[in-house]
Every structure is written in C-alpha cells, then in structure tokens.
Design a protein around this motif. Structure first.
Motif, PDB file in Angstrom:
ATOM      1  N   TYR A  24       0.823  -1.209   0.000  1.00 54.26           N
ATOM      2  CA  TYR A  24       0.000   0.000   0.000  1.00 54.26           C
ATOM      3  C   TYR A  24       0.861   1.264   0.000  1.00 54.26           C
ATOM      4  O   TYR A  24       0.465   2.282  -0.580  1.00 54.26           O
ATOM      5  CB  TYR A  24      -0.929  -0.008   1.213  1.00 54.26           C
ATOM      6  N   ILE A  25       2.030   1.197   0.635  1.00 55.18           N
ATOM      7  CA  ILE A  25       2.934   2.353   0.616  1.00 55.18           C
ATOM      8  C   ILE A  25       3.413   2.619  -0.798  1.00 55.18           C
ATOM      9  O   ILE A  25       3.418   3.756  -1.287  1.00 55.18           O
ATOM     10  CB  ILE A  25       4.113   2.131   1.576  1.00 55.18           C
ATOM     11  N   GLU A  26       3.850   1.562  -1.508  1.00 54.60           N
ATOM     12  CA  GLU A  26       4.310   1.714  -2.889  1.00 54.60           C
ATOM     13  C   GLU A  26       3.176   2.195  -3.796  1.00 54.60           C
ATOM     14  O   GLU A  26       3.386   2.950  -4.742  1.00 54.60           O
ATOM     15  CB  GLU A  26       4.856   0.389  -3.398  1.00 54.60           C
ATOM     16  N   LYS A  27       1.981   1.748  -3.478  1.00 51.58           N
ATOM     17  CA  LYS A  27       0.821   2.147  -4.275  1.00 51.58           C
ATOM     18  C   LYS A  27       0.412   3.595  -4.011  1.00 51.58           C
ATOM     19  O   LYS A  27      -0.278   4.219  -4.816  1.00 51.58           O
ATOM     20  CB  LYS A  27      -0.339   1.196  -3.964  1.00 51.58           C
ATOM     21  N   GLY A  28       0.863   4.152  -2.856  1.00 52.91           N
ATOM     22  CA  GLY A  28       0.515   5.531  -2.507  1.00 52.91           C
ATOM     23  C   GLY A  28      -0.707   5.628  -1.622  1.00 52.91           C
ATOM     24  O   GLY A  28      -1.153   6.728  -1.284  1.00 52.91           O
ATOM     25  N   LYS A  48       6.065   9.738   4.401  1.00 57.15           N
ATOM     26  CA  LYS A  48       5.450   9.822   3.072  1.00 57.15           C
ATOM     27  C   LYS A  48       4.299  10.827   3.064  1.00 57.15           C
ATOM     28  O   LYS A  48       4.098  11.550   2.091  1.00 57.15           O
ATOM     29  CB  LYS A  48       4.947   8.443   2.643  1.00 57.15           C
ATOM     30  N   ARG A  49       3.568  10.874   4.175  1.00 57.20           N
ATOM     31  CA  ARG A  49       2.417  11.786   4.265  1.00 57.20           C
ATOM     32  C   ARG A  49       2.824  13.180   4.742  1.00 57.20           C
ATOM     33  O   ARG A  49       1.989  14.063   4.865  1.00 57.20           O
ATOM     34  CB  ARG A  49       1.378  11.206   5.228  1.00 57.20           C
ATOM     35  N   LYS A  50       4.108  13.351   5.080  1.00 55.74           N
ATOM     36  CA  LYS A  50       4.631  14.633   5.588  1.00 55.74           C
ATOM     37  C   LYS A  50       3.925  15.043   6.888  1.00 55.74           C
ATOM     38  O   LYS A  50       3.763  16.228   7.175  1.00 55.74           O
ATOM     39  CB  LYS A  50       4.489  15.729   4.533  1.00 55.74           C
ATOM     40  N   ASP A  51       3.528  14.041   7.654  1.00 52.17           N
ATOM     41  CA  ASP A  51       2.884  14.291   8.938  1.00 52.17           C
ATOM     42  C   ASP A  51       3.953  14.134  10.011  1.00 52.17           C
ATOM     43  O   ASP A  51       4.110  13.074  10.615  1.00 52.17           O
ATOM     44  CB  ASP A  51       1.736  13.293   9.139  1.00 52.17           C
TER      45      ASP A  51
END
Length: 663
Positions: A289-293, A333-336
């Motif tokens: 799911y990470i690779e998928k975005g 990845k989410r910049k959180d």
C-alpha cells in the motif's frame, strides 16, 4: 513341484532381506510420535504424552526408546522456544545414543543435536549433525525424516552455496515422493521453492513464471491436504511465499491474488500463534500500500496489527518495533511530522526492549554452546574409555587363547600384556591432560568473548544515544528541499554530514580529547541553531584549571545539550532569545572534569508538564546515567545532577552538573 518350491524359497529370501533392512518402530516410539504431532494443536497435551512415553521407556529399561523420546521432547521445546529444556533434552539424547548401535536411534539423536545447533546459530556444527542424521535416516529408509532434514540442510546452505541448495532441495522432493506423506511433501516443496526464489534474487528474472507456477501448485497441494498437515506454519509460509512472488513479478501485479494469499497467511498466523508469518503478512501488505501511494490504508493496517498484538497475553517487542518503524515511514510519506514524532517515541521504546531481549538471547546462546561443547568433550572421552574397554576385552580373549596353545608362549604373552597396559595408561593420562587443557582454554575463551560482548554492548549503547535528533535532522533537510530552500538545505546537510562523521569516529573510541568533544558539541549546537532559525545563542568557556590534552569518555555531554535545546529552549516563546552556556573546570585531585550546562529555557517544571501532555519519554539521560554508573567502579565521583535554575532577575531555566572521569 520343483519350480513351485524354488518360488517359495525366493519369496522367503525376499521377506527375510526386507525385514533385516527395515527399521522396526516400537510402540513407545509411536506414543512419543503421536505426542509430538499435537505440538501445534495442544502443546500441553503434547508434552504430557511424550513424558509418559519417556517414563514407560525408563521403566522397561529400553535405552533406544529413551533416546527417541528425548529427541522428540527436544524438538517440541524448540517449537515452544524454551532453550534450557531444549538443550537438556538434546544433549541427553546425544549422550545416551553412544550406548547403542541402532541406526534409527543415532539418527534421532543427531537430528535433535543439529536442530539445537541451528537454533543457537552454530551453523557449522548444525550442518555436521544434520548431515549425519540425513545419512543414517537414509540407511533406515525413513523417507519422511529424510525429506524434512534435506530441506533444513538446503536452508542452511542458502544463499552461500546455490549448488548444494539445489542438490538437497531436489533430494528432499525425491524422499517426500517415496514417503507419500503430505507434510513431508509440503516441507520439501517449500525448500525447492526457496531455491527457485534464490535464483530470482541472483538475477534470473526470466524464471519468475516457473517459480510462480511451482508455488501455485504448492499452495493448491497445501489446501487439498490441509487436514493431513500437522505443522500449520508451513501452510502459512506457502501463502507468504506466493504473495511475495506476486509482488516481485512484472507490473501491474495481480493485486487481488497477492492480497488474498496474505489474508490467508494472516488467519493461520492468528489461529496458531505463528509470529513470523503474522509479521511478514502484515509487512508485505503495508509495503504494497505504501508503494501504491495508499498511505491511509497502510497506516490503518499497521495500527490494526499493533492493536491485535497488544491484545495478546504476551508482548512481542520485535513485532511492535517493526510496526512502529513502518508507521514512521508512512508518516514521512504523508509529511505528517507530528505523527512521525509520536511513532518515533514508541519505536524507540520497543526497539530498546527488543535490543535488550536480543542481547539476552545472544548470551543464552553463547552459554548453551559452551555447556553443550563441554558435554560433547566429555562424550568423546567416554567413547575413548569404552573403546579401550572393548580393546581390553579382546586382548583378554586373545591371551586366553594363547594360554590354551601352550605354556611355551605364556611368559612372552605376559610380557607384552604388561607392556601394552603401561603404554595405554600413558596414552590415557596424556589424553586426559589434553582434555583438561581444552576445557581450561574453552573457559578462558568464553570469558574473553563475554568481555568483548560487554564492550560491544557499551558501543551499541552509545551508538543509540541520539536517534531522535538524526531523524529530525533528516526530516528538516527533506522539508527544506521540498520547499526549494536550496542554500539552507545544503548548509544543513554539510553540517549534518560532518557531525555524523564525528559521532561515528568517536563511537568507536574508548576515549577522546576534550578538544574533540568541544568541536563535536559546537557542530551539534550550530546545527540545532540552524534548525531552530537561530532562536538561541551559546557560549563555551574552559577554565584555566583545565589541562591541555586530557582524555574523557566520548558522547557524554551531547544528550544533555539535546535536552536543553529540545525541552528548554525550543518551547520558549519566539520573541525571547535563548542562551546556552557551557563551562568546564577541572578537579585535579579527584581526576574529574566538571561540565556545567546552563540554559534560560522554560525550566524543569514546565518541561515536565509539556512531556506529560506530549506523552514523551526521553531515554538519553537514562542511557548516560547507566554509562556513568559503570564508570563508578573505578571513578566513584562520576555522575550528574539536574537542577532548577534560580535567578534574582526572574529568569527561568535549568542547570546540569556533570562529573566526567578523566581517563
């Protein structure tokens, strides 16, 4: 009539030959094997049945059955992760097996010993014992055992020896076909599938479709004979391997097939409490799911895995650390960055616990290897004594024969007999002295290894002192790059690289000079200034009493600087300028360097309230305190104090006083 009689004689000869080569399985061994088969479904009943079989073997004084019962108990303890009992049963089986010449009995003892050596990471000894067990079970035509042992041997040779991996995984398939046993078939297919996967990792990408079809057939076989397969973990591994193979295939991958296999693996892991399968299934889904975005779905998946793990009656720190580390990656990845900070705190907690458990396991494995080696050495000595006893018996028979021939040879026989005993006694004494010397050398080597391990622990302790700053620094660099602040990002990166190099160099040293420590601190503080937009200033002052070239332990002061910046100066209102002061003085008579750190931050009380709200637990002072405690045996004045700053003009802040031993 004559032809009929010949046929009957030939038939009887075949029956006799087959019976002499077959290895009869006793009723006690069948009871022990039945108990072993229940190790996944009911571990308590499994142990109880096997212990009953052992008591029956002892009562009937059948050493062969005792060896096999001890071997099964050892393999069961491996499943339960009980190293002490595992070692005891395996060593007992191996010692008792020296009293028998039965092939099947010796094979079981070697299997238990090989499994033990593999468990405690002694790969060379594990291979020796498993190859011996494989050879003996092959002679006994125990194809089900041969299939499993050949599979384990192929895993031990992977990935260093591809040809041997291929050889033993193929032989495992051949034995499994002869055994006609569902569990052996699946075990062997997984081993050969591992060989095919290794081929893909070595660059043979064109063989992906071959590997995929083979794993599809393996999963179909496992589902078809599910009720006949006792070791349910092997079914879960088959699902994991097939899902992993889909993820390595050409794009776009078969998403539904991959996720379906991972869901099946997760159900098996939860039902039978197989941690490695659960971790792999959740990890592969999350990475996909990470690779998928789809970061939200990945985050929910890892959080669900953490909730499930915390609902169990035990705590798997390795699993929790892995999941929180994955959540950190999702947060980046989410910049959180707020979520990243929260996950990082929990990751640090469970990672430290995981590290402590790992260190304890290494020590236990080392102790097990040492104790087992002493027992093996004793076994060799007993074997030599038995060999001498047998030789003495043969010699006695020979002398009796010579006496019967005639009195003429009596004197000569007596002379040579006495000479033989004297010579054998000298050899035995020499060998006994050699054995004692080996034990002494082994004990010395163990002590030296323990000292080296403790030194390594100290280095590892130091290397984990500041992960929070490193992750924050990388996050800030990433943020600047994303905001296209090129010049500050490059400056920040150069300073960060220099600081990283200094810390890596100093973490390998037992001592560094005060000049090196101050240089590292300046670089670290300037990096913090750059990160916090120059919201504070600093001063470093060395008193005239400080001698040139003094040596101190590395990286003791930096954690307190971090605390002063993060918990004192950073929360300070932006309109107020922060100030950080460092002062070094020397106590020559006590061989102490006193470092006083002052800041005009928000103070201890306010910082503690802020920590409670943020649910943050800092480990830097705890780790430094542990290091100073270790130094107190030779330097009783080593230690530190943290005080609330008292000022007449109403300024707040903290004072840290560190007594650093001069080495």
């Amino acid at each position: 009539m004559k032809n009929s009689l010949s046929k009957w004689l030939f038939f009887l000869f075949i029956l006799f030959f087959s019976y002499s080569n077959a290895q009869e399985i006793s009723s006690i061994e069948k009871i022990a094997a039945y108990g072993y088969s229940k190790r996944f479904s009911d571990s308590s009943a499994s142990k109880k049945i096997q212990l009953q079989a052992l008591e029956l073997a002892k009562k009937k004084k059948k050493i062969d059955d005792e060896v096999i019962c001890y071997s099964y108990l050892a393999l069961t303890q491996r499943r339960l992760l009980h190293l002490k009992e595992f070692t005891s049963y395996a060593d007992t089986a191996y010692i008792l097996a020296q009293r028998t010449n039965k092939i099947r009995v010796k094979a079981f003892a070697s299997l238990a010993q090989g499994s033990l050596r593999s468990y405690i990471d002694d790969k060379p000894q594990a291979l020796d014992h498993l190859l011996k067990a494989y050879k003996l079970f092959s002679k006994a035509k125990a194809h089900d055992q041969c299939a499993k042992i050949a599979s384990d041997i192929s895993y031990l040779f992977s990935p260093a020896s591809p040809e041997k991996v291929k050889k033993y995984s193929r032989e495992a398939l051949q034995h499994a076909a002869k055994a006609n046993d569902s569990e052996s078939q699946l075990y062997a297919r997984l081993a050969f599938g591992g060989y095919l996967t290794d081929r893909l990792d070595q660059g043979f990408k064109e063989e992906w479709i071959i590997a995929l079809n083979f794993f599809k057939e393996t999963v179909a076989y496992a589902e078809r004979y599910n009720h006949n397969i006792i070791s349910k973990s092997t079914i879960g591994i088959a699902y994991i391997n097939l899902a992993d193979l889909y993820s390595k295939g050409p794009k776009p991958i078969d998403e539904s097939a991959m996720l379906e296999n991972l869901e099946k693996a997760t159900k098996i892991a939860q039902q039978y409490n197989v941690k490695i399968i659960y971790r792999s299934a959740i990890g592969l889904q999350g990475m996909y799911y990470i690779e998928k975005g789809d970061f939200a779905k990945a985050e929910l998946l890892f959080i669900e895995g953490i909730k499930y793990q915390k609902s169990l009656p035990y705590t798997d720190n390795y699993l929790l650390a892995t999941f929180y580390n994955s959540l950190k990656e999702v947060a980046v990845k989410r910049k959180d960055y707020e979520a990243y900070y929260s996950y990082d705190t929990l990751y640090s907690k469970y990672n430290q616990l995981k590290y402590n458990e790992s260190t304890q396991k290494l020590l236990q494995n080392a102790d097990a290897r040492y104790e087992s080696s002493k027992k093996i050495e004793r076994i060799k000595q007993l074997e030599l004594e038995n060999e001498l006893e047998q030789q003495n018996k043969l010699l006695g028979y020979g002398i009796a024969g010579v006496l019967l021939i005639g009195l003429v040879f009596m004197f000569r026989s007596y002379y040579f007999r006495q000479r033989y005993y004297l010579k054998r006694e000298e050899i035995l004494k020499q060998e006994q002295a050699n054995s004692e010397l080996k034990v002494q050398l082994m004990e010395k080597e163990t002590i030296e290894n323990l000292a080296a391990r403790l030194s390594l622990e100290r280095r590892l302790l130091r290397s984990q002192m500041d992960p929070h700053f490193i992750f924050n620094a990388l996050g800030n660099i990433q943020s600047m790059i994303l905001q296209k602040d090129t010049i500050p990002a490059v400056s920040y990166l150069n300073k960060f690289a220099k600081l990283t190099r200094q810390i890596l160099e100093q973490s390998r040293k037992e001592t560094i000079s005060l000049e090196e420590e101050i240089s590292t601190l300046k670089n670290y503080i300037e990096l913090q200034q750059l990160r916090l937009n120059n919201s504070f200033e600093y001063h470093i002052v060395c008193d005239e009493s400080v001698e040139d070239g003094i040596l101190i332990p590395p990286l003791l002061i930096q954690p307190f600087i971090e605390n002063a910046v993060e918990h004192g100066l950073k929360p300070k209102p932006k309109e107020e300028k922060g100030l950080l002061q460092l002062n070094f003085t020397q106590q020559t008579d006590q061989k102490n360097l006193i470092c006083v750190i002052k800041d005009n931050g928000i103070g201890l009380a306010a910082s503690r309230k802020l920590k409670i709200k943020e649910n943050h637990q800092s480990l830097s002072t705890t780790i430094t305190d542990e290091r100073l405690d270790k130094m107190q045996k030779e330097h009783p004045f080593a230690g530190f104090q943290v005080l609330e700053r008292e000022s007449e003009n109403g300024e707040t802040g903290c004072i840290v006083i560190i007594n650093i031993p001069i080495l």
